[in-house]
Design an enzyme around this catalytic site. Structure first.
Site, PDB file in Angstrom:
ATOM      1  CG  ASP A 160      44.963  46.263  19.071  1.00 44.22           C
ATOM      2  OD1 ASP A 160      44.252  47.225  19.384  1.00 44.22           O
ATOM      3  OD2 ASP A 160      45.902  45.851  19.781  1.00 44.22           O
ATOM      4  CG  HIS A 188      47.206  48.031  22.598  1.00 46.50           C
ATOM      5  ND1 HIS A 188      46.116  47.755  21.814  1.00 46.50           N
ATOM      6  CD2 HIS A 188      46.732  48.736  23.659  1.00 46.50           C
ATOM      7  CE1 HIS A 188      45.024  48.257  22.380  1.00 46.50           C
ATOM      8  NE2 HIS A 188      45.379  48.870  23.497  1.00 46.50           N
TER       9      HIS A 188
HETATM   10  N1  LIG Z   1      45.905  45.995  25.676  1.00 46.34           N
HETATM   11  C1  LIG Z   1      44.665  46.326  25.386  1.00 46.34           C
HETATM   12  O1  LIG Z   1      44.152  46.004  24.291  1.00 46.34           O
HETATM   13  C2  LIG Z   1      43.812  47.115  26.348  1.00 46.34           C
HETATM   14  C3  LIG Z   1      44.330  47.613  27.507  1.00 46.34           C
HETATM   15  N2  LIG Z   1      43.556  48.319  28.376  1.00 46.34           N
HETATM   16  C4  LIG Z   1      44.202  48.788  29.591  1.00 46.34           C
HETATM   17  O2  LIG Z   1      43.882  47.900  30.670  1.00 46.34           O
HETATM   18  C5  LIG Z   1      44.075  48.575  31.902  1.00 46.34           C
HETATM   19  C6  LIG Z   1      42.919  48.319  32.839  1.00 46.34           C
HETATM   20  O3  LIG Z   1      41.731  48.854  32.329  1.00 46.34           O
HETATM   21  P1  LIG Z   1      40.428  48.982  33.235  1.00 46.34           P
HETATM   22  O4  LIG Z   1      40.131  47.726  33.938  1.00 46.34           O
HETATM   23  O5  LIG Z   1      39.385  49.591  32.381  1.00 46.34           O
HETATM   24  O6  LIG Z   1      40.936  50.079  34.271  1.00 46.34           O
HETATM   25  P2  LIG Z   1      40.371  50.436  35.723  1.00 46.34           P
HETATM   26  O7  LIG Z   1      40.988  51.751  36.080  1.00 46.34           O
HETATM   27  O8  LIG Z   1      38.898  50.255  35.784  1.00 46.34           O
HETATM   28  O9  LIG Z   1      41.024  49.307  36.639  1.00 46.34           O
HETATM   29  C7  LIG Z   1      42.381  49.197  36.863  1.00 46.34           C
HETATM   30  C8  LIG Z   1      42.571  48.521  38.197  1.00 46.34           C
HETATM   31  O10 LIG Z   1      43.963  48.303  38.363  1.00 46.34           O
HETATM   32  C9  LIG Z   1      44.276  48.576  39.698  1.00 46.34           C
HETATM   33  N3  LIG Z   1      45.716  48.805  39.852  1.00 46.34           N
HETATM   34  C10 LIG Z   1      46.415  49.956  39.682  1.00 46.34           C
HETATM   35  N4  LIG Z   1      47.706  49.756  39.994  1.00 46.34           N
HETATM   36  C11 LIG Z   1      47.818  48.469  40.360  1.00 46.34           C
HETATM   37  C12 LIG Z   1      48.905  47.682  40.832  1.00 46.34           C
HETATM   38  N5  LIG Z   1      50.125  48.201  40.974  1.00 46.34           N
HETATM   39  N6  LIG Z   1      48.668  46.388  41.119  1.00 46.34           N
HETATM   40  C13 LIG Z   1      47.430  45.866  41.001  1.00 46.34           C
HETATM   41  N7  LIG Z   1      46.359  46.566  40.594  1.00 46.34           N
HETATM   42  C14 LIG Z   1      46.557  47.858  40.270  1.00 46.34           C
HETATM   43  C15 LIG Z   1      43.395  49.774  40.057  1.00 46.34           C
HETATM   44  O11 LIG Z   1      43.266  49.949  41.458  1.00 46.34           O
HETATM   45  C16 LIG Z   1      42.102  49.362  39.379  1.00 46.34           C
HETATM   46  O12 LIG Z   1      41.279  48.590  40.236  1.00 46.34           O
HETATM   47  C17 LIG Z   1      44.271  50.049  31.523  1.00 46.34           C
HETATM   48  O13 LIG Z   1      45.668  50.304  31.525  1.00 46.34           O
HETATM   49  C18 LIG Z   1      43.750  50.125  30.117  1.00 46.34           C
HETATM   50  O14 LIG Z   1      44.318  51.197  29.406  1.00 46.34           O
HETATM   51  C19 LIG Z   1      42.232  48.521  28.139  1.00 46.34           C
HETATM   52  C20 LIG Z   1      41.657  48.030  26.990  1.00 46.34           C
HETATM   53  C21 LIG Z   1      42.413  47.319  26.005  1.00 46.34           C
HETATM   54  O1  LIG Z   2      43.106  53.414  25.412  1.00 49.92           O
HETATM   55  C1  LIG Z   2      42.679  52.686  26.341  1.00 49.92           C
HETATM   56  O2  LIG Z   2      42.874  52.889  27.551  1.00 49.92           O
HETATM   57  C2  LIG Z   2      41.892  51.470  25.978  1.00 49.92           C
HETATM   58  C3  LIG Z   2      42.580  50.618  24.997  1.00 49.92           C
HETATM   59  O3  LIG Z   2      43.760  50.365  25.046  1.00 49.92           O
HETATM   60  C4  LIG Z   2      41.762  50.072  23.914  1.00 49.92           C
HETATM   61  O4  LIG Z   2      40.527  50.107  23.974  1.00 49.92           O
HETATM   62  O5  LIG Z   2      42.356  49.600  22.947  1.00 49.92           O
END
Ligand SMILES: NC(=O)C1=CN([C@@H]2O[C@H](COP(=O)(O)OP(=O)(O)OC[C@H]3O[C@@H](n4cnc5c(N)ncnc54)[C@H](O)[C@@H]3O)[C@@H](O)[C@H]2O)C=CC1
Ligand SMILES: O=C([O-])CC(=O)C(=O)O
Length: 326
Positions: A160, A188
């Site tokens: 952000d 967030h």
């Molecule tokens: N804080 C921030 O600014 C942001 C946060 N995110 C969040 O990050 C997270 C991950 O995003 P992506 O990699 O795109 O998702 P993704 O769905 O591609 O990957 C998530 C991975 O986590 C694994 N997973 C699920 N439960 C688990 C557990 N208990 N222990 C270990 N691994 C587990 C899944 O099997 C998967 O491989 C999402 O929650 C997304 O919303 C995404 C972008 C920005």
């Molecule tokens: O909304 C989502 O899953 C992805 C996210 O947090 C972001 O891009 O800031």
């Protein structure tokens, strides 16, 4: 002389964000080009096949800094003696799932990982929670890791923060590197508050350079707050490379320092600053030095900022109630 390796635990290792994050960590983007690393990768049993493929690709890069890679579905094994933990994995919202259900399933995941953190990681390990809802997941983790220093558990607001910098730079015709004293307060989520009231570039207030308060309130703030949704709409998948890059920035700066520059981090609140109650993990302005972050104190909060911060803090309290029942 070769340094002893740092152990870096990374969850959600088979997912999208990690497909960028792992390779950058392996290259040395967190600890620097002279620091060997051991990668301790966690995912769920159903993802082990995909994780094997990622592992093969990591091997094929022949990164000189990587001493060992562990891939497991056991959080205790993944967190064992970790120096830094990137908690990326979480359960995304599925069709028909209410926000409260999402909070509850993720609370379960971060409860288990909190216990593992408590039992297995080094006491001075640094933790960043990326998986959404990031602030509340970090809080759940902290609640279940009573013997682990709470101040070392943080949530990612850096994406952000970076989005905020880029939007201001484009509008004001200035370079991102020249912008100082920007902060994103709160959760967030779309309630976050990107605050430019102290932001300067080359000795001038960015608010004065832009000279358009309506643009700030009605365009900039919602653009930053809803950027994640805009990326999902455009890409058909949530931000991944930018999220990985922000996680690297967060951990890199925490370890190596910010040279007095403010960055935004979700940090545990103690009730003594900016009228924010204790017991939350809230986006705040910090500087980093000597491996520690420090809250920037003494910022003046005007009426508009007060209203915006309170709104996001209210949401954090509601999430805490839904996840932890308090
Ligand atoms: N804080 C921030 O600014 C942001 C946060 N995110 C969040 O990050 C997270 C991950 O995003 P992506 O990699 O795109 O998702 P993704 O769905 O591609 O990957 C998530 C991975 O986590 C694994 N997973 C699920 N439960 C688990 C557990 N208990 N222990 C270990 N691994 C587990 C899944 O099997 C998967 O491989 C999402 O929650 C997304 O919303 C995404 C972008 C920005
Ligand atoms: O909304 C989502 O899953 C992805 C996210 O947090 C972001 O891009 O800031």
């Amino acid at each position: 002389m070769t340094l002893p390796a740092k152990r870096i635990a990374i969850t959600g290792a088979a997912g999208q964000i990690c497909y960028s994050l792992l390779f950058r960590i392996a290259k040395g983007d967190v600890y620097g080009p002279d620091q060997p690393v051991i990668l301790q990768l966690l995912d769920i049993p159903q993802a082990m096949g995909a994780l094997k493929g990622v592992l093969m690709e990591l091997e094929d890069c022949a990164f000189p800094l990587v001493e060992e890679i562990i891939a497991t579905d056991d959080p205790v094994e993944a967190f064992k003696d970790a120096d830094a933990l990137f908690l990326v994995g979480s359960r995304p919202r599925s069709k028909g799932m209410e926000r409260a259900d999402l909070l509850a399933v993720n609370a379960e995941i971060f409860k288990v990982q909190g216990k593992a953190l408590n039992d297995a990681a080094k006491r001075d390990a640094k933790v960043i929670v990326v998986g959404n809802p990031a602030n509340t997941n970090a809080l759940t983790l902290a609640e279940h890791a009573p013997d682990f220093p709470r101040e070392n558990i943080t949530a990612m607001l850096r994406l952000d923060h970076n989005r905020f910098l880029s939007q201001m730079a484009a509008k004001a015709g200035i370079a991102v590197r020249d912008i100082e004293k920007a902060v994103v307060w709160g959760n967030h989520s779309p309630t976050m508050f990107p605050d430019w009231s102290n932001t300067v570039a080359n000795g001038k207030k960015v608010a004065d350079i832009v000279d358009d308060e309506t643009w700030y309130r009605d365009t900039l703030i919602p653009t930053v707050g809803k950027r994640g949704a805009a990326i999902i709409e455009a890409r058909g998948a949530s931000s991944a490379a930018s999220a990985a890059s922000a996680a690297i920035d967060h951990m890199h700066d925490w370890i190596n320092g910010t040279d007095g520059k403010w960055v935004s981090m979700g940090i545990p609140t103690d009730g003594t600053a900016y009228g924010i109650p204790e017991g939350l993990i809230c986006g705040m302005p910090v500087t980093c030095e000597g491996g520690k972050y420090k809250l920037v104190e003494g910022i003046e909060i005007d009426d508009y900022a007060r209203k915006m911060i309170d709104l996001s803090v209210e949401e954090l309290k509601e999430e805490r109630q839904a996840a932890l029942g308090k």
